[in-house]
Write a protein that holds these residues in place. Structure first.
Motif, short mmCIF file in Angstrom:
data_model
loop_
_atom_site.label_atom_id
_atom_site.label_comp_id
_atom_site.label_asym_id
_atom_site.label_seq_id
_atom_site.Cartn_x
_atom_site.Cartn_y
_atom_site.Cartn_z
N ILE A 221 0.84 -1.20 0.00
CA ILE A 221 0.00 0.00 0.00
C ILE A 221 0.88 1.25 0.00
O ILE A 221 0.66 2.18 -0.77
N ALA A 225 1.25 4.09 -2.83
CA ALA A 225 1.10 5.50 -2.46
C ALA A 225 2.32 6.27 -2.91
O ALA A 225 2.20 7.35 -3.50
N GLU A 262 -2.44 3.06 14.60
CA GLU A 262 -3.71 2.70 13.96
C GLU A 262 -4.03 3.65 12.80
O GLU A 262 -4.45 3.22 11.74
N LEU A 263 -3.85 4.95 13.04
CA LEU A 263 -4.29 5.92 12.04
C LEU A 263 -3.16 6.38 11.11
O LEU A 263 -3.36 7.24 10.28
N LEU A 265 -1.66 4.94 8.58
CA LEU A 265 -1.90 4.69 7.17
C LEU A 265 -2.94 5.67 6.59
O LEU A 265 -2.66 6.32 5.59
N PRO A 266 -4.14 5.79 7.23
CA PRO A 266 -5.10 6.74 6.68
C PRO A 266 -4.55 8.16 6.59
O PRO A 266 -4.79 8.86 5.59
N LEU A 269 -2.24 8.40 3.64
CA LEU A 269 -3.00 8.40 2.39
C LEU A 269 -3.70 9.73 2.18
O LEU A 269 -3.75 10.26 1.07
N ILE A 272 -1.36 12.19 0.80
CA ILE A 272 -1.06 11.95 -0.61
C ILE A 272 -2.19 12.44 -1.49
O ILE A 272 -1.97 13.05 -2.54
N ILE A 273 -3.42 12.21 -1.01
CA ILE A 273 -4.55 12.66 -1.83
C ILE A 273 -4.59 14.18 -1.90
O ILE A 273 -4.85 14.75 -2.97
#
Lengths: 292, 336
Positions: A221, A225, A262-263, A265-266, A269, A272-273
């Motif tokens: 992932i 990314a 936990e957070l 990765l989100p 991402l 990146i978005i």
């Protein structure tokens, strides 16, 4: 400040792995215009092969070389047998094919080597690097191998005939075919090289995340990314993207309150978005003008 | 031509398919409907439950089909909308005692808004970039649902238990059977809506964008509006499916709505045929039953068996169930 430097260096070390994965992703993307969702599983399988060889008493570097050769051949075989027939199929069908390959490799590895976590040796050792507390020798080794790999690829693509032919086949297949380049084999070659690069990433990160069939999920992932952040049309961008994602992920996990593991990765991402919304082709991607 | 844009523009295009082929003929539709109406009388409750789930997944795949097959946008984040729908229904049912039938429109509207808002920034992204953005949404959702701030409403990691409704007006039916018919009614309504939507002015705008965005905007189609609208409608329908699933499964928990669900829905769409609405339900059957079959063939290798079956499907019929249907329809000419 010490914590900060520490986190940045650790980020660069994991970033090196993301860079390898991103590079593998971009190699295949350039060759066939698809994202390979099974890239991580292919790398995981290669890592298991090298582990198995070492269990049989082969030395680390011999196992490393054999695994590279095996991955290269396996990558070519997968392209020839499974994906060449799909070349004319709709794009979404190809994506389904990658997902199927993912399921097959993951499940087979689980059956052969089961799902228990295994130790994987590092050739560099894990003592502090050059007496520094900031970075371990394995992390330094990871960065070193990645840099060597990048230089090697740069020279391959820039100064060899095959490298040139591969670039030609990727950018304008029709013209490349007209000057006598076997584009179909160039695609297979791209698959082989991408698989080999992926296996290097797998073998480098296995000592950190431990060896098990699902170990590459997260790494892939981040690799995606990184590739998308840097721009899918730019191998250089993919590498820079890899390091950026690695560093940012570590810093966000340390400094933004309530993020933790936990957070992470989100958040990465989401960043990146946000970058993509501003620069839709990625940081280093070519802007493409579309003809009607 | 850009590689990234090729992904979107070429993806759903199935050449030389007449407009009618988007749906089944009237006769076939009535036959299928009759079969769906009668079937529960003859089978056990567990099978009725599975048929209910088939309709629900079918709805979610249909929603994705409107987005990808209709407007050419690609989403790997449908599980997020599904989760929002399911949670909306569960929270309304358990905390506010709203009637279950009324929670569905609310779930639909909430998800429509959510999808519309998500579609706004996503407008600038296409192809793989959009796939990554929606993918991020799908991975973030389970984590967001676990947040402490909303734990009072969502039940945190534990999730919420939902009570199953009884048949109304004292109808002599088991809960499962009533739920099946209720789901069937909702599914039919949404299916008819979807068919008409794609045949309407908006639907033609979607398809114009799918086929060629620049040409569409040159013809006066408001590309930004219709792209976000497609996202909204797709999210709304997915939300209703999610709400129905909460009622049918009687339970919502963050980890039921992971990225795997989004992948399944995507596979369902490909297997059913991109852009062919009835195929959504064929695809839903594939993603519900084939993993079970794979499990029964070999426990250890179920993933591999599933993968091989998926490969077989895409080799034999790259355009999914739609291709089979077309072959049957046009046997005399032998074309596809």
């Amino acid at each position: 400040m010490e914590l900060f430097t520490n986190q940045v260096l650790a980020g660069i070390a994991t970033g090196a792995i993301y860079a390898c994965m991103a590079l593998a992703v971009v190699m295949i993307y350039q060759a066939i215009d698809h994202l390979n969702f099974a890239q991580g599983e292919m790398a995981m399988f290669s890592t298991f092969i090298s582990w198995q060889l070492m269990q049989w008493g082969v030395s680390y570097w011999a196992a490393f070389i054999i695994t590279l050769a095996f991955s290269f051949v396996a990558g070519i075989a997968i392209e020839r047998i499974l994906f060449k027939p799909l070349a004319k199929a709709p794009v979404l069908t190809n994506v389904a094919g990658f997902i199927a390959l993912f399921a097959i490799i993951n499940s087979s590895a689980g059956l052969i080597w089961d799902f228990t976590i295994k130790q994987y040796p590092t050739p560099f050792g894990s003592s502090p690097f050059l007496g520094s507390q900031l970075i371990s020798t394995h992390q330094a080794g990871m960065i070193g191998v990645t840099v060597l790999l990048l230089l090697g690829l740069y020279f391959f693509f820039q100064y060899t005939r095959i490298g040139l032919a591969m670039r030609a086949a990727a950018s304008v297949p029709e013209s490349a075919r007209l000057v006598g380049i076997n584009t179909s084999w160039m695609i297979a070659l791209g698959w082989g090289m991408a698989t080999a690069i992926g296996s290097i990433a797998g073998m480098l990160i296995a000592p950190v995340v431990f060896l098990e069939p699902n170990m590459m999920g997260g790494v892939l992932i981040y690799g995606f990314a990184a590739a998308v952040l840097g721009g899918l049309s730019s191998p250089f961008g993919a590498v820079v993207g890899g390091f950026l994602v690695g560093v940012f992920e570590n810093l966000a996990g340390t400094y933004i309150p309530g993020v933790g593991n936990e957070l992470k990765l989100p958040i990465a991402l989401a960043l990146i978005i946000s970058v993509l919304v501003v620069k839709p082709a990625g940081l280093f991607g070519r802007h493409i003008v579309k003809r009607v | 031509m850009s590689a990234a844009e090729d992904v979107v523009t070429e993806a759903p295009a199935v050449e030389a398919v007449p407009k009618r082929a988007m749906t089944l003929g009237t006769g076939t539709s009535l036959l299928v409907l009759a079969a769906l109406l009668i079937a529960p009388v003859f089978v056990k409750n567990f099978i009725i439950f599975q048929m209910t789930m088939l309709l629900i997944y079918g709805l979610a795949v249909l929603a994705l089909n409107i987005l990808t097959g209709g407007s050419g946008q690609f989403s790997l984040g449908q599980s997020a909308f599904y989760a929002v729908g399911a949670y909306t229904t569960a929270v309304l049912l358990e905390h506010f005692n709203v009637n279950y039938a009324l929670t569905l429109p609310v779930a639909g509207v909430v998800c429509f808004g959510f999808g519309y808002l998500f579609g706004k920034p996503a407008l600038r992204l296409s192809g793989v970039y959009l796939a990554l953005a929606t993918f991020a949404l799908a991975t973030a959702m389970p984590q967001l649902l676990k947040l402490n701030v909303i734990e009072h409403w969502t039940g945190g990691v534990q999730g919420l238990v939902v009570t199953k409704p009884d048949a109304p007006f004292g109808l002599p039916m088991s809960q499962d059977m009533w739920l099946y018919y209720f789901t069937l009614i909702v599914t039919l309504a949404i299916y008819i809506f979807a068919v008409n939507l794609l045949r309407s002015r908006s639907g033609r705008a979607f398809m114009a964008i799918r086929d060629n965005e620049i040409a569409a905007s040159a013809m006066g189609v408001d590309v930004a509006l219709y792209k976000t609208l497609a996202f909204g409608v797709s999210a709304g329908i997915t939300g209703v499916a999610g709400g129905l699933s909460a009622i049918a499964v009687q339970f919502v928990a963050p980890d039921s709505y992971t990225f795997l669900l989004a992948i399944s829905l995507f596979l369902g769409m490909v297997v059913g045929g991109v852009g062919w609405l009835p195929g959504s339900f064929v695809g839903a059957a594939f993603i519900i039953f084939v993993p079970n079959m794979a499990e029964s063939i070999s426990k250890g290798l179920s993933g591999a068996v599933f993968g091989v079956m998926l490969f077989l499907v895409i080799y034999l019929v790259p355009h999914g169930a739609r291709q089979v249907a077309l072959l049957v329809q046009r046997k005399p000419s032998g074309g596809r």
